[in-house]
Every structure is written in C-alpha cells, then in structure tokens.
Design a protein around this motif. Structure first.
Motif, mmCIF file in Angstrom:
data_model
loop_
_atom_site.group_PDB
_atom_site.id
_atom_site.type_symbol
_atom_site.label_atom_id
_atom_site.label_comp_id
_atom_site.label_asym_id
_atom_site.label_seq_id
_atom_site.Cartn_x
_atom_site.Cartn_y
_atom_site.Cartn_z
ATOM 1 N N LYS A 137 43.474 -4.629 10.156
ATOM 2 C CA LYS A 137 42.808 -2.327 11.055
ATOM 3 C C LYS A 137 44.206 -2.480 11.647
ATOM 4 C CE LYS A 137 38.028 -1.394 10.460
ATOM 5 N NZ LYS A 137 36.897 -1.134 11.335
ATOM 6 N N ILE A 138 44.979 -4.047 12.556
ATOM 7 C CA ILE A 138 45.963 -3.186 13.554
ATOM 8 C C ILE A 138 47.317 -3.229 13.242
ATOM 9 C CG2 ILE A 138 46.806 -4.736 15.997
ATOM 10 C CD1 ILE A 138 44.236 -6.214 16.535
ATOM 11 N N SER A 139 46.623 -4.492 11.846
ATOM 12 C CA SER A 139 48.616 -4.017 10.982
ATOM 13 C C SER A 139 48.487 -2.643 10.340
ATOM 14 C CB SER A 139 48.645 -5.567 10.370
ATOM 15 O OG SER A 139 49.048 -5.663 9.373
ATOM 16 N N ASP A 140 47.768 -2.409 9.693
ATOM 17 C CA ASP A 140 47.641 -0.927 9.246
ATOM 18 C C ASP A 140 47.824 0.301 9.592
ATOM 19 O OD1 ASP A 140 47.498 -2.576 6.627
ATOM 20 O OD2 ASP A 140 44.896 -1.946 6.585
ATOM 21 N N SER A 141 48.129 -0.307 10.995
ATOM 22 C CA SER A 141 48.652 1.442 12.162
ATOM 23 C C SER A 141 49.793 1.650 11.774
ATOM 24 C CB SER A 141 48.407 0.630 13.118
ATOM 25 O OG SER A 141 49.562 1.264 14.630
ATOM 26 N N PRO A 142 50.020 2.805 11.808
ATOM 27 C CA PRO A 142 50.831 3.546 11.442
ATOM 28 C C PRO A 142 52.804 2.440 12.515
ATOM 29 C CG PRO A 142 50.129 5.517 12.855
ATOM 30 C CD PRO A 142 49.079 3.540 11.850
ATOM 31 N N PHE A 143 52.076 2.566 13.541
ATOM 32 C CA PHE A 143 53.279 1.802 13.898
ATOM 33 C C PHE A 143 53.471 0.779 14.290
ATOM 34 C CE2 PHE A 143 50.692 5.570 16.501
ATOM 35 C CZ PHE A 143 52.270 6.227 16.407
ATOM 36 N N MET A 144 53.247 0.244 13.505
ATOM 37 C CA MET A 144 53.206 -1.603 13.388
ATOM 38 C C MET A 144 54.510 -1.188 12.594
ATOM 39 S SD MET A 144 52.795 -4.761 13.249
ATOM 40 C CE MET A 144 50.786 -4.714 14.155
ATOM 41 N N PRO A 145 55.684 -2.180 13.278
ATOM 42 C CA PRO A 145 56.951 -2.147 12.348
ATOM 43 C C PRO A 145 56.686 -2.857 11.281
ATOM 44 C CG PRO A 145 57.234 -3.268 14.313
ATOM 45 C CD PRO A 145 55.659 -3.314 14.562
ATOM 46 N N LYS A 146 57.518 -2.296 10.124
ATOM 47 C CA LYS A 146 57.005 -2.603 8.569
ATOM 48 C C LYS A 146 57.185 -3.661 8.573
ATOM 49 C CE LYS A 146 57.980 -0.353 4.087
ATOM 50 N NZ LYS A 146 58.933 0.107 2.886
ATOM 51 N N THR A 147 58.400 -4.380 8.692
ATOM 52 C CA THR A 147 58.196 -5.865 8.222
ATOM 53 C C THR A 147 57.477 -6.989 8.828
ATOM 54 O OG1 THR A 147 59.750 -6.127 10.635
ATOM 55 C CG2 THR A 147 61.205 -5.635 8.549
ATOM 56 N N ILE A 148 56.398 -6.639 9.782
ATOM 57 C CA ILE A 148 55.447 -7.752 10.570
ATOM 58 C C ILE A 148 54.269 -7.172 8.894
ATOM 59 C CG2 ILE A 148 54.084 -8.180 12.304
ATOM 60 C CD1 ILE A 148 56.799 -7.463 14.008
ATOM 61 N N TYR A 149 54.507 -5.870 9.645
ATOM 62 C CA TYR A 149 52.949 -5.076 8.539
ATOM 63 C C TYR A 149 53.159 -7.010 7.311
ATOM 64 C CZ TYR A 149 50.803 -2.943 4.298
ATOM 65 O OH TYR A 149 50.115 -2.267 3.355
ATOM 66 N N GLU A 150 54.434 -5.995 6.459
ATOM 67 C CA GLU A 150 54.681 -6.552 5.125
ATOM 68 C C GLU A 150 53.879 -8.053 5.226
ATOM 69 O OE1 GLU A 150 58.683 -6.278 3.991
ATOM 70 O OE2 GLU A 150 57.808 -3.742 3.388
ATOM 71 N N LYS A 151 54.425 -8.770 5.692
ATOM 72 C CA LYS A 151 53.947 -10.213 6.269
ATOM 73 C C LYS A 151 52.844 -10.140 6.560
ATOM 74 C CE LYS A 151 58.151 -11.418 6.665
ATOM 75 N NZ LYS A 151 59.141 -12.035 4.987
ATOM 76 N N VAL A 152 52.319 -10.060 7.468
ATOM 77 C CA VAL A 152 50.626 -9.443 7.584
ATOM 78 C C VAL A 152 50.022 -9.857 5.403
ATOM 79 C CG1 VAL A 152 48.354 -8.346 8.779
ATOM 80 C CG2 VAL A 152 50.876 -9.373 9.897
ATOM 81 N N ASP A 153 50.173 -8.635 5.527
ATOM 82 C CA ASP A 153 49.179 -7.761 3.907
ATOM 83 C C ASP A 153 49.662 -8.926 2.896
ATOM 84 O OD1 ASP A 153 48.764 -5.852 2.723
ATOM 85 O OD2 ASP A 153 50.248 -5.798 1.429
ATOM 86 N N ARG A 154 50.374 -10.394 3.389
ATOM 87 C CA ARG A 154 50.432 -11.434 2.569
ATOM 88 C C ARG A 154 48.682 -12.558 2.628
ATOM 89 N NH1 ARG A 154 55.524 -14.704 2.564
ATOM 90 N NH2 ARG A 154 55.264 -15.803 1.022
#
Length: 221
Positions: A132-149
C-alpha cells in the motif's frame, strides 16, 4: 547545477553586451560621460529584467518541486519504517532462516542459494501494508518497481508430496498451521533470486535518498 550555469552565462553575455554595444555604436558627438550613462541605464534595465526572470524560475521550481519532493521523501521514509518490520521465515529440509527485508547481508545463506522456494498463500496478505505504501502516487517509480518484484499475481499450488522439494516462505507472524504453498507467478524462484530482490529494494531506496540529500544517508538499514 545546470540551471545555475545557464543563468550565469546569460548574465555574463548580457553584461558584456550592455557595455560593448553602447561603445561600438556611440555617436561621434557623444561624450564619454553620456556613453557611461547609457551603459548604466542599459545594465540597470537588464538587471531588473533578469531579476524578474529569476524570480519566475524560482517560483516555478520551489512552488511545485519542493512540496512534491517532500511528499516523495515522506513516502520513502514510511516505506523504510515498514521495511524494518518485515521478516520472512524460510524453512528447508534441514535449515530455517529468518530474513529481514531491510538487511542486505545474506552471504551466510550461500549454502542454500540454489534452493527452490514455495510461497505461502497468505504471503501477499502479510505484505499488504508494504504494498500500500509502495503503490502511493508519491512513491518514486524506481523504488516502486523494485518493491513490485516481491508481488506475485498468479500462484500455482504445490502438492504436499512435491512440497518436500522446496523451501517454504512465510511472512513472520502468520500461522504455519494448515498453510498452503505455491510457485511464484507459476515459476520456480531460488533463494538467491529472492534475496537479490530484497537487496535491490534496499539499494534503490538508499540511492534515492542519497541523490536527493545534501548529506550522506546514514540510515539504520
């Protein structure tokens, strides 16, 4: 740095032009004092104009970018705090491991790098807050992509007989009783691959903070 250099170049060219042009095109009857007065007037006018341009540029920069960066930073910090809470319990035939999401020191697990992993069907639920934190629109995309893995979308349940060939993965705190396990996105994942995902999340998070900070990132990670 690029914007500052551009402004400096523009200021230099303007100043030189304000001095040189009145001299080159001075009327033959114009006195030195008159020429100096023209130069001063031009420089003063250009300075006022540049002040206005710089004010507009700074307004655009700090009027939008600063609050956005603050939102980004706050979201990343929330992610770090959640990362500190996450533990994975990995159990093989002759070993058990407690892997922390924020810890990238995994060389002691080298003996089991090739082990295939089976993930609990409750695994996603255990990481719900993190996602839920990672999916925030304010999460930097580079970090989101790593968490999404860390997230799977399809799980193939493994039979009790075949499960003996795998090491099982659960998020610490979930019940072991009656748990079912499956393959991550219908594919086998090794312990090394899983640990690499964890390492990448930490590395990208620290790199982002270091990039957007004037001070070295001294984090308890």
């Amino acid at each position: 740095m690029g914007n500052k250099r551009t402004l400096f170049i523009i200021l230099t060219i303007t100043l030189v032009g304000a001095i040189v042009i009145p001299i080159l095109f001075r009327d033959s009857e114009e006195t030195a004092n008159q020429t100096i007065n023209v130069i001063v007037t031009i420089v003063s006018s250009m300075a006022s104009l540049l002040t206005l341009v710089i004010a507009i540029l700074l307004f655009n920069k700090f009027g939008i970018e600063t609050p956005l960066l603050e939102k980004n930073t706050s979201t990343v910090f929330n992610l770090i705090e959640e990362m500190k809470k996450v533990r994975f319990f990995i159990s093989g035939d002759k070993y058990s491991l407690m892997v922390r999401l924020h810890d990238s020191s995994h060389t002691s697990y080298e003996s089991w790098y090739s082990e295939r992993l089976a993930f609990s069907t409750e695994y996603i639920e255990g990481l719900d807050r993190l996602f839920k934190i990672s999916d925030s629109p304010f999460m930097p995309k580079t970090i989101y992509e790593k968490v999404d893995r860390l997230r799977f979308f399809v799980m193939t349940i493994i039979s009790d007989e075949d499960l003996k060939k795998y090491a099982t993965v659960q998020v610490a705190g979930q019940s072991l009783i009656g748990a079912k396990y499956g393959r991550f996105n219908e594919k086998d994942m090794t312990l090394l691959e899983f640990l690499d995902i964890i390492d990448d999340i930490k590395t990208e998070t620290v790199n982002w903070i270091s990039k957007h900070s004037n001070f070295p990132a001294d984090l308890n990670l």
